[in-house]
Enzyme design. Structure first.
Site, PDB file in Angstrom:
ATOM      1  N   ASP A  10      79.796  26.142  22.168  1.00  0.00           N
ATOM      2  CA  ASP A  10      79.794  27.004  23.206  1.00  0.00           C
ATOM      3  C   ASP A  10      78.878  28.176  22.560  1.00  0.00           C
ATOM      4  O   ASP A  10      78.967  28.118  21.231  1.00  0.00           O
ATOM      5  CB  ASP A  10      81.524  27.383  23.961  1.00  0.00           C
ATOM      6  N   SER A  11      78.665  28.697  23.689  1.00  0.00           N
ATOM      7  CA  SER A  11      77.474  29.170  23.615  1.00  0.00           C
ATOM      8  C   SER A  11      77.979  30.789  22.763  1.00  0.00           C
ATOM      9  O   SER A  11      77.909  31.435  22.708  1.00  0.00           O
ATOM     10  CB  SER A  11      77.122  29.664  24.734  1.00  0.00           C
ATOM     11  N   CYS A  73      81.249  24.066  27.695  1.00  0.00           N
ATOM     12  CA  CYS A  73      80.654  25.036  28.006  1.00  0.00           C
ATOM     13  C   CYS A  73      79.764  24.224  29.478  1.00  0.00           C
ATOM     14  O   CYS A  73      78.715  23.569  29.095  1.00  0.00           O
ATOM     15  CB  CYS A  73      79.087  25.863  26.940  1.00  0.00           C
ATOM     16  N   GLU A 151      82.034  38.760  27.956  1.00  0.00           N
ATOM     17  CA  GLU A 151      81.835  39.269  26.305  1.00  0.00           C
ATOM     18  C   GLU A 151      82.229  40.453  26.349  1.00  0.00           C
ATOM     19  O   GLU A 151      82.269  40.462  24.913  1.00  0.00           O
ATOM     20  CB  GLU A 151      80.284  38.596  26.716  1.00  0.00           C
ATOM     21  N   CYS A 185      81.610  28.062  33.992  1.00  0.00           N
ATOM     22  CA  CYS A 185      81.603  28.117  33.174  1.00  0.00           C
ATOM     23  C   CYS A 185      82.848  28.239  32.233  1.00  0.00           C
ATOM     24  O   CYS A 185      83.912  29.103  33.186  1.00  0.00           O
ATOM     25  CB  CYS A 185      80.776  29.341  32.624  1.00  0.00           C
ATOM     26  N   THR A 186      83.890  28.420  31.364  1.00  0.00           N
ATOM     27  CA  THR A 186      84.630  28.584  30.372  1.00  0.00           C
ATOM     28  C   THR A 186      84.413  29.822  30.352  1.00  0.00           C
ATOM     29  O   THR A 186      85.535  30.407  29.912  1.00  0.00           O
ATOM     30  CB  THR A 186      84.611  27.687  29.317  1.00  0.00           C
ATOM     31  N   HIS A 187      83.813  30.548  30.567  1.00  0.00           N
ATOM     32  CA  HIS A 187      84.377  32.067  30.990  1.00  0.00           C
ATOM     33  C   HIS A 187      85.299  32.941  31.630  1.00  0.00           C
ATOM     34  O   HIS A 187      85.616  33.379  31.734  1.00  0.00           O
ATOM     35  CB  HIS A 187      83.208  32.801  30.750  1.00  0.00           C
TER      36      HIS A 187
END
Length: 269
Positions: A10-11, A73, A151, A185-187
Site C-alpha cells: 500500500d502507499s 491500494c 494517516e 481506498c483501503t484507508h
C-alpha cells in the site's frame, strides 16, 4: 501447498485493513507488508509517478520471495489495471473483488464510490461496474483529505474534524438515491463507523480491505497455494518513513503489536 509469505503493498498504512482481514480469514499465513509511508499519499499524483513508485515497491516485495502480491491500494489498483498481471508472481488489486461485492449488495442498482482523486479520475470502478451491471447508475466522489486524516490518526467515530469533512464530501450523493457506497481506498474502512453514522446507517458500505482479503484467499485456494501449516503466521513490515510512528498507529489498525518493522531508504528501492 505453498508456505511462502503473502506480500501486501500500500502507499501508506491503509493496506493494514486488508492485513487485518487476512489475519482473520487466513491466520496460518505469513505476511510481508510494504507501506510507502515516505511518499504517501499517491492519490493526488500523476499516473506516471504512481506507476513508478508502485513498481519499485512491488519489485522489492518479489525479492522477499512472496508467493503473491495483494495491492491493497485503490489508487494503484485503478492506475495499473491489467499491468499487475504481467508480474512474475500472481498479483491482484482491490478493484474486482470490491466491485463484485457492491454489485451483489445493491438492490436499486444505484452505486456510489468515494476514493482518491486518481482513482475517481481513472474511471476504473465505474467501468467495471458497468460491465458487471450495465443498468447500474454510478456516482463517484474524490475525497482527498481522508487519507492524510487517517494517516495522522483522525479516524475515530467521534472525531469532529473528520466528521465535518465527511459531511461535505458525502453531500455529493444527496438526491442520487444510492443504496450502496464503495469505500474505494483501503484507508477508508478506518472511517467505516463515522461514515455509517453520517449516512444515518442507510447504505451498504463496501469495505475494500475486507473484499481484497477475500479475493486473495480465493486466488490462493484456486491455485492450491495456501500454507500447509497450522501455526499463527508471522508478519514483517517495511516502510519508507519512521518505524516508530508506523508501529504505533499501525497497532490501532491491526489490533495487535507490530514488532518487526524495518525502514528502507527510498533511494535503495
Amino acid at each position: 501447498m505453498d508456505n511462502r509469505p503473502i506480500g501486501v503493498f500500500d502507499s501508506g498504512l491503509g493496506g493494514l485493513t486488508a492485513v487485518r482481514e487476512l489475519r482473520r480469514i487466513l491466520p496460518g499465513e505469513d505476511i510481508v507488508f510494504f507501506g510507502d509511508t515516505g511518499r504517501v499519499p499517491y492519490g493526488s499524483r500523476s499516473p506516471h509517478i504512481i506507476k513508478e513508485y508502485a513498481t519499485q515497491c512491488m519489485d522489492f516485495l518479489e525479492k522477499q520471495d512472496v508467493k503473491m502480491i495483494l495491492v491493497a491500494c485503490g489508487t494503484v489498483s485503478s492506475v495499473l489495471g491489467e499491468e499487475m498481471k504481467k508480474r512474475t508472481v500472481p498479483c491482484m488489486g482491490v478493484l474486482e473483488s470490491t466491485v463484485k461485492a457492491a454489485v451483489s449488495a445493491t438492490k436499486n442498482k444505484n452505486i456510489g464510490l468515494i476514493a482518491t482523486a486518481a482513482t475517481v479520475a481513472s474511471g476504473s470502478y465505474e467501468k467495471l461496474t458497468a460491465k458487471l451491471l450495465p443498468e447500474a447508475k454510478f456516482t463517484g466522489k474524490a475525497c482527498p483529505l481522508f487519507v492524510p486524516l487517517v494517516e495522522n490518526g483522525y479516524f475515530a467515530a467521534g472525531c469532529e474534524v473528520t466528521r465535518l469533512v465527511a459531511k461535505d464530501y458525502l453531500s455529493a450523493f444527496e438526491g442520487k438515491d444510492i443504496d450502496t457506497l464503495i469505500l474505494g481506498c483501503t484507508h477508508y474502512p478506518l472511517l467505516y463507523n463515522l461514515i455509517d453514522s453520517v449516512t444515518e446507517h442507510k447504505l451498504n458500505l463496501i469495505d475494500s480491505g475486507k473484499e481484497a482479503a477475500l479475493g486473495a484467499k480465493a486466488l490462493l485456494e484456486e491455485r492450491d497455494m495456501l500454507s500447509g501449516t497450522r501455526k499463527i503466521g508471522g508478519m514483517k513490515f517495511f516502510v519508507t518513513d519512521k518505524e516508530e510512528g508506523f508501529a504505533k498507529l499501525g497497532k490501532e489498525f491491526l489490533g495487535e503489536e507490530l514488532s518487526d518493522v524495518t525502514r528502507l531508504e527510498i533511494e535503495e528501492l
